[in-house]
Design a protein around this motif. Structure first.
Motif, mmCIF file in Angstrom:
data_model
loop_
_atom_site.group_PDB
_atom_site.id
_atom_site.type_symbol
_atom_site.label_atom_id
_atom_site.label_comp_id
_atom_site.label_asym_id
_atom_site.label_seq_id
_atom_site.Cartn_x
_atom_site.Cartn_y
_atom_site.Cartn_z
ATOM 1 N N ASN A 137 0.822 -1.221 0.000
ATOM 2 C CA ASN A 137 0.000 0.000 0.000
ATOM 3 C C ASN A 137 0.852 1.265 0.000
ATOM 4 O O ASN A 137 0.467 2.281 -0.589
ATOM 5 N N ILE A 160 1.829 1.922 -3.512
ATOM 6 C CA ILE A 160 0.731 2.405 -4.363
ATOM 7 C C ILE A 160 0.729 3.925 -4.408
ATOM 8 O O ILE A 160 0.554 4.538 -5.468
ATOM 9 N N GLY A 161 0.909 4.566 -3.240
ATOM 10 C CA GLY A 161 0.916 6.032 -3.189
ATOM 11 C C GLY A 161 2.010 6.635 -4.055
ATOM 12 O O GLY A 161 1.790 7.605 -4.790
ATOM 13 N N SER A 200 1.265 5.759 -7.940
ATOM 14 C CA SER A 200 0.171 6.553 -8.517
ATOM 15 C C SER A 200 0.614 7.991 -8.756
ATOM 16 O O SER A 200 0.230 8.612 -9.759
ATOM 17 N N GLN A 237 -3.069 -0.879 -10.131
ATOM 18 C CA GLN A 237 -3.768 -0.136 -9.093
ATOM 19 C C GLN A 237 -3.261 1.301 -9.015
ATOM 20 O O GLN A 237 -4.041 2.231 -8.752
ATOM 21 N N SER A 287 -4.988 3.141 -11.774
ATOM 22 C CA SER A 287 -6.398 3.368 -11.435
ATOM 23 C C SER A 287 -6.544 4.461 -10.387
ATOM 24 O O SER A 287 -7.422 5.323 -10.494
ATOM 25 N N THR A 288 -5.685 4.420 -9.386
ATOM 26 C CA THR A 288 -5.721 5.443 -8.329
ATOM 27 C C THR A 288 -5.496 6.827 -8.914
ATOM 28 O O THR A 288 -6.156 7.797 -8.529
ATOM 29 N N GLU A 330 -8.333 9.792 -9.018
ATOM 30 C CA GLU A 330 -8.039 11.067 -8.350
ATOM 31 C C GLU A 330 -8.263 12.243 -9.290
ATOM 32 O O GLU A 330 -8.805 13.279 -8.898
ATOM 33 N N ASN A 351 -13.512 1.447 -1.899
ATOM 34 C CA ASN A 351 -13.053 0.957 -0.595
ATOM 35 C C ASN A 351 -14.012 -0.070 -0.012
ATOM 36 O O ASN A 351 -13.593 -1.104 0.515
ATOM 37 N N THR A 411 -8.425 -5.909 -3.983
ATOM 38 C CA THR A 411 -8.305 -4.447 -3.948
ATOM 39 C C THR A 411 -7.819 -3.912 -5.288
ATOM 40 O O THR A 411 -8.351 -2.925 -5.812
ATOM 41 N N SER A 455 -10.130 -1.679 -7.833
ATOM 42 C CA SER A 455 -9.606 -0.366 -8.212
ATOM 43 C C SER A 455 -9.498 -0.241 -9.728
ATOM 44 O O SER A 455 -9.855 0.791 -10.309
ATOM 45 N N GLY A 495 -11.232 2.333 -12.264
ATOM 46 C CA GLY A 495 -10.354 3.113 -13.131
ATOM 47 C C GLY A 495 -10.807 3.045 -14.579
ATOM 48 O O GLY A 495 -10.828 4.061 -15.293
#
Length: 473
Positions: free
Chosen positions: A48, A51-52, A55, A121, A124-125, A129, A152, A179, A183, A187
């Motif tokens: 996770n 992912i931040g 993305s 992911q 998609s994130t 956004e 979520n 997840t 996602s 997306g």
């Protein structure tokens, strides 16, 4: 439907959406820590974290350019969104090929399946956004809230089922795969919605415009991650993991404050951008007083009742962390204050200065943590975080004042800051006297409602007939 009604309804939807998301994030922690081993849970949290970063890299932080595109490219906003999504698709393909090729070439001990899921992911994130900011600027609050909640909620349900009934060995995959797929599904939906309004393609002019604004903010996003995540890593390194657990719980408690700030910001930003575009600084200053006062009142009430909320959230082993509630809550309050100035810098596209200030704050935080955590443990981390955000506030305020000296006069902050200081002092004096604190909170709340009744009735005139209080002009 007029804009006032839109703003009120948008506020309600955004608040519910943020409450749900933060609530799901917090309430599912005990569930997943019980059905996953420490090894599995470690992989999931590490995944996770990536992912931040992915993305942000894939999307080039172009969501930060979307709201300004409503100022400069309002008539061509759908073409701009098509450019953003098309570029994100191309950048995700390119970055995926580079990372997978590198992993195979250098024989990195990592699952290619996980890498592909992470990239999908991350893509998609990024596009979700972008679209959330697009919806925000159009006051399409219902769909925006749905897009915030649905991924979520669906992924949590599928993950629990997958962990319990499908992935009996590598249980971390039961959290990661559902997840990632959910996602990706949302997306793809966003991509289809964007291309339905404007055909796929990249307009170089629009792309250059977006990247000029967003590129500096990639480093800003990474620096923000360092600023928010380094405390826990350094506590584990310089103190011990049990202190990290206590600190993390109080940090998660502060999500209550984050819910308020992020919900209201979703309403404030499009309104602020519109007023800035029309040079209506007087209206901004007038409403900003209400904005700042509301957040101050909420923080004061939260401080006075915080110990009991923490005691409900966790068992006695965590209660010693109650003493660091004020600096953590105040750090969130300072973030809210400096965002007012960041919005000015962002409007004028001076994003390089936003990045510079965030980097300085992150460096200060890491250095102070390194000096004081070995001496004072997790308590030091709470205060160093507050100090770093205060430095960021000062830097943003100084620069924003050069851009627009008339916005946000200092006097608007004096009374709120005095209230925050007094409530902090009362917290420590009556920390062990819940009856006194709750009584003070109720008295404060009643006094503020009486004091602000005219403003409340101006925003909610339908209450006038119910309580029969005239609005004075």
């Amino acid at each position: 439907m007029n804009q006032t009604i839109n703003i009120k309804k948008a506020g309600t939807y955004y608040l519910l959406g943020n409450l749900f998301n933060k609530g799901i994030a917090f309430l599912t922690v005990p569930i997943f820590t019980r059905i996953l081993s420490t090894y599995d849970y470690g992989i999931v949290t590490t995944y996770n974290s990536w992912i931040g970063i992915i993305s942000m890299s894939i999307g080039f932080a172009l969501h930060m350019a979307v709201r300004l595109a409503f100022v400069d490219l309002e008539e061509k906003i759908d073409e701009f969104m098509s450019t953003v999504v098309s570029f994100t698709i191309l950048s995700s393909i390119a970055l995926t090929l580079i990372i997978c090729s590198g992993a195979l070439l250098f024989k990195v001990n990592i699952s290619i399946v996980l890498v592909l899921l992470c990239m999908l992911q991350g893509f998609s994130t990024a596009v979700i956004e972008d679209y959330i900011h697009y919806l925000m600027m159009q006051y399409r609050y219902r769909f925006r809230t749905l897009l915030m909640i649905a991924p979520n909620l669906v992924s949590v349900i599928f993950s629990i089922v997958a962990i319990l009934f499908v992935f009996k060995t590598d249980r971390y995959l039961g959290r990661i795969i559902p997840t990632g797929l959910v996602s990706l599904l949302f997306g793809i939906l966003v991509v289809l919605l964007v291309y339905r309004k404007s055909k796929a393609g990249i307009n170089r002019k629009y792309l250059r415009y977006g990247l000029t604004i967003s590129m500096p903010l990639i480093i800003h996003g990474i620096a923000l991650n360092v600023l928010s995540q380094s405390d826990r890593m350094m506590i584990s390194w310089l103190a011990n993991p049990s202190q990290t657990g206590i600190y993390s719980l109080i940090f998660n408690f502060s999500m209550i404050a984050t819910v308020l700030t992020s919900s209201l910001e979703g309403i404030w930003l499009p309104w602020f951008t519109e007023k800035m575009k029309n040079r209506k600084f007087g209206e901004i200053n007038a409403l900003s007083i209400d904005y700042i006062n509301f957040m101050t009142y909420a923080m004061v009430c939260l401080l006075l009742v915080a110990p009991e909320i923490v005691k409900i959230m966790a068992n006695e082993t965590y209660w010693e962390g109650i003493k660091i509630i004020p600096p953590i809550v105040l750090a969130n309050y300072v973030i809210f204050l400096y965002s007012l100035y960041v919005n000015i810098e962002h409007f004028y596209k001076h994003t390089i200065y936003i990045t510079r200030n965030t980097i300085i704050a992150a460096i200060v935080n890491v250095l102070l943590n390194y000096i004081f955590i070995p001496i004072y443990g997790y308590v030091a981390a709470a205060y160093t975080t507050l100090a770093a955000y205060l430095i960021s506030l000062i830097l943003h305020a100084i620069y924003a004042k050069k851009l627009e000296p008339g916005l946000y006069p200092i006097r608007a902050f004096v009374r709120p800051i005095v209230l925050i200081i007094i409530s902090t002092i009362l917290f420590y004096i009556f920390k062990d006297y819940s009856f006194i604190r709750w009584t003070l909170m109720f008295l404060f709340f009643i006094l503020m409602v009486i004091r602000e009744r005219k403003r409340i009735l101006e925003f909610f005139p339908e209450l006038e007939q119910k309580i029969k209080l005239p609005i004075r002009k």
